[in-house]
Design a protein around this motif. Structure first.
Motif, PDB file in Angstrom:
ATOM      1  N   ASN A  11    -126.051 -19.255   7.731  1.00 36.29           N
ATOM      2  CA  ASN A  11    -124.909 -20.170   7.651  1.00 36.29           C
ATOM      3  C   ASN A  11    -124.537 -20.552   6.216  1.00 36.29           C
ATOM      4  O   ASN A  11    -123.879 -21.569   6.004  1.00 36.29           O
ATOM      5  N   LYS A  12    -124.946 -19.742   5.236  1.00 36.24           N
ATOM      6  CA  LYS A  12    -124.715 -20.127   3.840  1.00 36.24           C
ATOM      7  C   LYS A  12    -123.239 -20.195   3.455  1.00 36.24           C
ATOM      8  O   LYS A  12    -122.887 -20.883   2.508  1.00 36.24           O
ATOM      9  N   ASN A  13    -122.373 -19.535   4.191  1.00 34.23           N
ATOM     10  CA  ASN A  13    -120.942 -19.579   3.861  1.00 34.23           C
ATOM     11  C   ASN A  13    -120.138 -20.521   4.750  1.00 34.23           C
ATOM     12  O   ASN A  13    -118.924 -20.652   4.571  1.00 34.23           O
ATOM     13  N   LYS A  14    -120.804 -21.147   5.720  1.00 37.17           N
ATOM     14  CA  LYS A  14    -120.093 -22.075   6.605  1.00 37.17           C
ATOM     15  C   LYS A  14    -119.969 -23.434   5.931  1.00 37.17           C
ATOM     16  O   LYS A  14    -120.932 -23.969   5.400  1.00 37.17           O
ATOM     17  N   ASP A  15    -118.757 -23.958   5.957  1.00 29.99           N
ATOM     18  CA  ASP A  15    -118.525 -25.279   5.366  1.00 29.99           C
ATOM     19  C   ASP A  15    -117.830 -26.165   6.384  1.00 29.99           C
ATOM     20  O   ASP A  15    -116.693 -25.866   6.751  1.00 29.99           O
ATOM     21  N   PRO A  16    -118.389 -27.186   6.883  1.00 33.35           N
ATOM     22  CA  PRO A  16    -119.752 -27.676   6.621  1.00 33.35           C
ATOM     23  C   PRO A  16    -120.787 -26.896   7.428  1.00 33.35           C
ATOM     24  O   PRO A  16    -120.454 -26.274   8.439  1.00 33.35           O
ATOM     25  N   PRO A  17    -122.043 -26.981   6.994  1.00 37.71           N
ATOM     26  CA  PRO A  17    -123.100 -26.298   7.753  1.00 37.71           C
ATOM     27  C   PRO A  17    -123.237 -26.923   9.144  1.00 37.71           C
ATOM     28  O   PRO A  17    -122.870 -28.082   9.339  1.00 37.71           O
ATOM     29  N   GLU A  41    -140.891 -26.020  -1.429  1.00 36.72           N
ATOM     30  CA  GLU A  41    -140.092 -24.843  -1.068  1.00 36.72           C
ATOM     31  C   GLU A  41    -138.821 -25.261  -0.326  1.00 36.72           C
ATOM     32  O   GLU A  41    -137.732 -24.745  -0.591  1.00 36.72           O
ATOM     33  N   LEU A  42    -138.959 -26.210   0.582  1.00 35.72           N
ATOM     34  CA  LEU A  42    -137.815 -26.696   1.345  1.00 35.72           C
ATOM     35  C   LEU A  42    -136.796 -27.374   0.417  1.00 35.72           C
ATOM     36  O   LEU A  42    -135.593 -27.110   0.511  1.00 35.72           O
ATOM     37  N   VAL A  43    -137.283 -28.216  -0.484  1.00 35.52           N
ATOM     38  CA  VAL A  43    -136.383 -28.915  -1.416  1.00 35.52           C
ATOM     39  C   VAL A  43    -135.684 -27.918  -2.327  1.00 35.52           C
ATOM     40  O   VAL A  43    -134.484 -28.041  -2.590  1.00 35.52           O
ATOM     41  N   GLU A  44    -136.401 -26.921  -2.771  1.00 31.75           N
ATOM     42  CA  GLU A  44    -135.794 -25.893  -3.623  1.00 31.75           C
ATOM     43  C   GLU A  44    -134.669 -25.164  -2.882  1.00 31.75           C
ATOM     44  O   GLU A  44    -133.599 -24.916  -3.439  1.00 31.75           O
ATOM     45  N   ALA A  45    -134.897 -24.871  -1.607  1.00 30.51           N
ATOM     46  CA  ALA A  45    -133.874 -24.185  -0.797  1.00 30.51           C
ATOM     47  C   ALA A  45    -132.652 -25.083  -0.604  1.00 30.51           C
ATOM     48  O   ALA A  45    -131.512 -24.630  -0.733  1.00 30.51           O
ATOM     49  N   VAL A  46    -132.880 -26.361  -0.315  1.00 28.74           N
ATOM     50  CA  VAL A  46    -131.769 -27.288  -0.094  1.00 28.74           C
ATOM     51  C   VAL A  46    -130.984 -27.504  -1.387  1.00 28.74           C
ATOM     52  O   VAL A  46    -129.749 -27.467  -1.394  1.00 28.74           O
ATOM     53  N   MET A  47    -131.696 -27.717  -2.498  1.00 28.26           N
ATOM     54  CA  MET A  47    -131.023 -27.988  -3.776  1.00 28.26           C
ATOM     55  C   MET A  47    -130.318 -26.745  -4.317  1.00 28.26           C
ATOM     56  O   MET A  47    -129.358 -26.861  -5.076  1.00 28.26           O
ATOM     57  N   GLY A  48    -130.778 -25.564  -3.919  1.00 28.69           N
ATOM     58  CA  GLY A  48    -130.140 -24.324  -4.357  1.00 28.69           C
ATOM     59  C   GLY A  48    -128.949 -23.920  -3.503  1.00 28.69           C
ATOM     60  O   GLY A  48    -128.182 -23.026  -3.864  1.00 28.69           O
ATOM     61  N   CYS A  49    -128.787 -24.581  -2.385  1.00 31.24           N
ATOM     62  CA  CYS A  49    -127.707 -24.273  -1.445  1.00 31.24           C
ATOM     63  C   CYS A  49    -126.387 -24.805  -1.995  1.00 31.24           C
ATOM     64  O   CYS A  49    -126.333 -25.884  -2.580  1.00 31.24           O
ATOM     65  N   LYS A  50    -125.291 -24.042  -1.811  1.00 31.35           N
ATOM     66  CA  LYS A  50    -124.006 -24.501  -2.359  1.00 31.35           C
ATOM     67  C   LYS A  50    -123.432 -25.680  -1.579  1.00 31.35           C
ATOM     68  O   LYS A  50    -122.536 -26.361  -2.053  1.00 31.35           O
ATOM     69  N   LYS A  52    -125.255 -28.375  -0.690  1.00 40.28           N
ATOM     70  CA  LYS A  52    -126.351 -29.354  -0.702  1.00 40.28           C
ATOM     71  C   LYS A  52    -125.876 -30.782  -0.431  1.00 40.28           C
ATOM     72  O   LYS A  52    -126.621 -31.591   0.099  1.00 40.28           O
ATOM     73  N   MET A  53    -124.625 -31.106  -0.773  1.00 42.14           N
ATOM     74  CA  MET A  53    -124.135 -32.471  -0.544  1.00 42.14           C
ATOM     75  C   MET A  53    -124.128 -32.826   0.949  1.00 42.14           C
ATOM     76  O   MET A  53    -124.296 -33.982   1.301  1.00 42.14           O
ATOM     77  N   HIS A  54    -123.967 -31.825   1.803  1.00 38.94           N
ATOM     78  CA  HIS A  54    -124.034 -32.085   3.248  1.00 38.94           C
ATOM     79  C   HIS A  54    -125.453 -32.459   3.660  1.00 38.94           C
ATOM     80  O   HIS A  54    -125.651 -33.300   4.533  1.00 38.94           O
ATOM     81  N   PHE A  55    -126.453 -31.835   3.022  1.00 37.70           N
ATOM     82  CA  PHE A  55    -127.841 -32.151   3.325  1.00 37.70           C
ATOM     83  C   PHE A  55    -128.212 -33.552   2.811  1.00 37.70           C
ATOM     84  O   PHE A  55    -129.084 -34.202   3.355  1.00 37.70           O
ATOM     85  N   LEU A  56    -127.538 -33.970   1.746  1.00 36.20           N
ATOM     86  CA  LEU A  56    -127.861 -35.261   1.137  1.00 36.20           C
ATOM     87  C   LEU A  56    -127.225 -36.439   1.874  1.00 36.20           C
ATOM     88  O   LEU A  56    -127.122 -37.537   1.341  1.00 36.20           O
ATOM     89  N   THR A  57    -126.820 -36.203   3.113  1.00 36.63           N
ATOM     90  CA  THR A  57    -126.378 -37.306   3.968  1.00 36.63           C
ATOM     91  C   THR A  57    -127.520 -37.742   4.888  1.00 36.63           C
ATOM     92  O   THR A  57    -127.383 -38.709   5.617  1.00 36.63           O
ATOM     93  N   ASN A  58    -128.640 -37.029   4.838  1.00 35.48           N
ATOM     94  CA  ASN A  58    -129.802 -37.339   5.665  1.00 35.48           C
ATOM     95  C   ASN A  58    -130.849 -38.037   4.799  1.00 35.48           C
ATOM     96  O   ASN A  58    -131.285 -37.495   3.780  1.00 35.48           O
ATOM     97  N   VAL A  59    -131.266 -39.221   5.189  1.00 37.11           N
ATOM     98  CA  VAL A  59    -132.189 -40.013   4.380  1.00 37.11           C
ATOM     99  C   VAL A  59    -133.532 -39.307   4.183  1.00 37.11           C
ATOM    100  O   VAL A  59    -134.145 -39.421   3.113  1.00 37.11           O
TER     101      VAL A  59
END
Length: 193
Positions: A11-17, A41-50, A52-59
């Motif tokens: 799903n790397k090209n889906k906006d939003p994921p 490893e998980l944080v690296e994957a999330v922070m490297g994702c284009k 990532k702002m969608h992931f940063l809505t989860n506490v």
């Protein structure tokens, strides 16, 4: 973890994921919070994702990312992450903001712990950003009206009220008797100096 990585790549090209992917990231961050390599490893994957702002809505994701940054000594990156995340649960993030600055202070002064006064000064020097505290920090000072009543009582009646006087005054100014007791103790201390 493998399932998450596969879903992320798919799903790397889906906006939003997809919501399912975001929920899985939050669940993994909760499950891996004590597992250093897996969480990193998980944080690296999330922070490297284009996206990532969608992931940063989860506490849970934000907390995990901040912990990894702190552990790696990347305090500025952790602060920027907290400034730009879009999480609803702000109280926990404000506490994380303070923890980052406590750690910075401890590293700078080469100490293992801080006194309450040092923590207070650290919080005063490094207030959380508006994105975390839109209404600002709580003001712990009493209103002008309450202070005037307390000063008037000290000037006209006594600076050392007994228990009954403190309780009556507390009811009048809508404070706890302990708060009135402390105010007068501090008032007497200020008058001596």
């Amino acid at each position: 973890m493998k399932r998450f990585m596969a879903m992320l790549n798919k799903n790397k090209n889906k906006d939003p994921p997809p919501t399912k992917l975001l929920d899985l990231a939050g669940q993994l961050c909760q499950d891996l919070q004590n597992s250093s390599p897996g969480l990193e490893e998980l944080v690296e994957a999330v922070m490297g994702c284009k996206h990532k702002m969608h992931f940063l809505t989860n506490v849970h994701v934000v907390r995990a990312c901040v912990f990894v940054h702190i552990r790696n000594g990347q305090h500025d990156a952790a602060c920027r992450l907290l400034e730009h995340c879009r999480v609803e649960e702000k109280d926990e993030l404000v506490q994380l903001w303070h923890e980052i600055h406590y750690r910075r202070f401890m590293e700078k002064h080469r100490t293992d712990c801080l006194t309450p006064l040092q923590k207070f000064r650290c919080r005063k020097r490094n207030p959380p950003p508006v994105s975390l505290c839109p209404e600002g920090l709580k003001n712990r000072n009493y209103s002008d009206e309450v202070r005037q009543q307390l000063h008037r009582f000290a000037a006209e009646v006594t600076t050392s009220p007994n228990k009954e006087q403190r309780e009556g005054l507390a009811r009048d100014v809508n404070l706890q008797p302990a708060q009135v007791y402390n105010w007068f103790a501090n008032y007497r201390r200020r008058q001596k100096s």
